[in-house]
Design a protein around this motif. Structure first.
Motif, short mmCIF file in Angstrom:
data_model
loop_
_atom_site.label_atom_id
_atom_site.label_comp_id
_atom_site.label_asym_id
_atom_site.label_seq_id
_atom_site.Cartn_x
_atom_site.Cartn_y
_atom_site.Cartn_z
N VAL A 179 38.34 51.15 25.01
CA VAL A 179 38.39 52.07 23.87
C VAL A 179 37.51 51.53 22.73
N TYR A 180 37.66 50.26 22.41
CA TYR A 180 36.83 49.65 21.35
C TYR A 180 35.34 49.77 21.72
N GLU A 181 35.06 49.53 22.99
CA GLU A 181 33.68 49.55 23.47
C GLU A 181 33.05 50.94 23.34
N VAL A 182 33.73 51.97 23.87
CA VAL A 182 33.13 53.31 23.86
C VAL A 182 33.06 53.89 22.45
N LYS A 183 33.97 53.43 21.56
CA LYS A 183 33.92 53.90 20.18
C LYS A 183 32.96 53.08 19.31
N LYS A 184 32.46 51.94 19.90
CA LYS A 184 31.64 50.99 19.13
C LYS A 184 32.40 50.59 17.85
N ARG A 185 33.67 50.30 18.03
CA ARG A 185 34.56 50.00 16.91
C ARG A 185 34.77 48.49 16.83
N PRO A 186 34.67 47.90 15.64
CA PRO A 186 34.93 46.45 15.51
C PRO A 186 36.37 46.13 15.91
N VAL A 187 36.59 45.06 16.68
CA VAL A 187 37.95 44.72 17.12
C VAL A 187 38.84 44.28 15.96
N SER A 188 38.25 44.08 14.79
CA SER A 188 39.08 43.74 13.62
C SER A 188 39.76 44.99 13.05
N ASN A 189 39.32 46.18 13.49
CA ASN A 189 39.95 47.43 13.04
C ASN A 189 41.09 47.81 13.97
N PRO A 190 42.32 47.84 13.46
CA PRO A 190 43.46 48.19 14.32
C PRO A 190 43.35 49.60 14.89
N ILE A 191 44.02 49.84 15.99
CA ILE A 191 44.09 51.18 16.60
C ILE A 191 45.57 51.55 16.68
N SER A 192 45.88 52.76 16.24
CA SER A 192 47.26 53.25 16.28
C SER A 192 47.67 53.62 17.70
N VAL A 193 48.99 53.80 17.88
CA VAL A 193 49.50 54.26 19.17
C VAL A 193 50.30 55.55 18.97
N ALA A 194 50.31 56.36 20.01
CA ALA A 194 51.10 57.59 20.01
C ALA A 194 52.30 57.39 20.94
N VAL A 195 53.46 57.79 20.46
CA VAL A 195 54.70 57.72 21.25
C VAL A 195 55.29 59.13 21.30
N CYS A 196 56.26 59.34 22.18
CA CYS A 196 56.81 60.69 22.31
C CYS A 196 58.06 60.92 21.48
N ASP A 197 58.68 59.82 21.02
CA ASP A 197 59.90 59.99 20.22
C ASP A 197 60.24 58.69 19.48
N LEU A 198 61.25 58.77 18.64
CA LEU A 198 61.67 57.61 17.85
C LEU A 198 62.11 56.46 18.75
N GLU A 199 62.79 56.78 19.84
CA GLU A 199 63.28 55.75 20.75
C GLU A 199 62.14 54.88 21.28
N MET A 200 61.03 55.51 21.67
CA MET A 200 59.87 54.76 22.15
C MET A 200 59.25 53.94 21.01
N ALA A 201 59.24 54.50 19.80
CA ALA A 201 58.71 53.78 18.64
C ALA A 201 59.54 52.52 18.37
#
Length: 193
Positions: free
Chosen positions: A41-63
């Motif tokens: 993901v970092y590679e294809v976005k050409k994004r610096p690895v110092s920039n965090p990436i968020s995550v998606a979850v389906c509900d509060l329990e998974m969070a």
């Protein structure tokens, strides 16, 4: 759509990248527990690895399973998610360090989009939640605007295009303004009093 969700889950299981619809823009998703996939993901976005990436979850329990959340943070998520909001909280030890950009904090999204939620639910694990574009470029609202390499595109039609409001719940401050800003601002102000 069912077969497309199964196909997306299959791609995620083999460290592939999917482009999927949310209630804001098209996201670039991979298995959020796979360092190989995250590096892609970092590679294809050409994004610096110092920039965090968020995550998606389906509900509060998974969070809750992947973070160290206070009661206030949990209440905030119950109130504002699913929706166009990213809540930044302390990451649990199961979250790969590369996703936090070395900060130990992780952005949590629960997309208000049935397709995205079904993919995450079927995959039964969080996926990355970052826009499907080269870093710094325009966030894509339809197929023609996706500028990254991926393994599967899950079509959700034309999307609204307003990126999520990002809220640092530890500091109780808005990092990026977006939808529901006034309501979130009032909520945080009440908490600070």
């Amino acid at each position: 759509m069912r077969s497309k969700i199964d196909e997306a889950v299959s791609v995620l299981h083999r460290d592939g990248l999917i482009v999927y619809p949310t209630e804001t823009v098209y996201g670039l998703g991979c298995d959020a527990f796979s360092e190989n996939a995250i590096h892609r993901v970092y590679e294809v976005k050409k994004r610096p690895v110092s920039n965090p990436i968020s995550v998606a979850v389906c509900d509060l329990e998974m969070a809750l399973a992947i973070t160290l959340m206070s009661d206030f943070e949990q209440e905030f998520i119950e109130r504002f998610l699913p929706g166009p909001v990213t809540a930044v909280v302390k990451a649990g030890s199961c979250i790969p360090k590369v996703l936090t950009g070395g900060t130990d904090y992780i952005g949590i999204r629960i997309p208000d989009n049935e397709t995205a939620l079904n993919i995450i639910r079927e995959f039964d694990a969080p996926i990355t939640s970052t826009s499907a574009n080269i870093s710094g470029g325009k966030s894509p609202v339809d197929f023609n605007e996706v500028t990254v390499v991926y393994d599967l595109f899950v079509d959700g039609g034309r999307l609204p295009g307003t990126p999520s409001t990002v809220v640092d719940l530890c500091r109780k401050e808005v990092i990026r303004a977006g939808p529901q800003l006034d309501e979130i601002g009032r909520y945080l102000a009440d908490e600070k009093e």
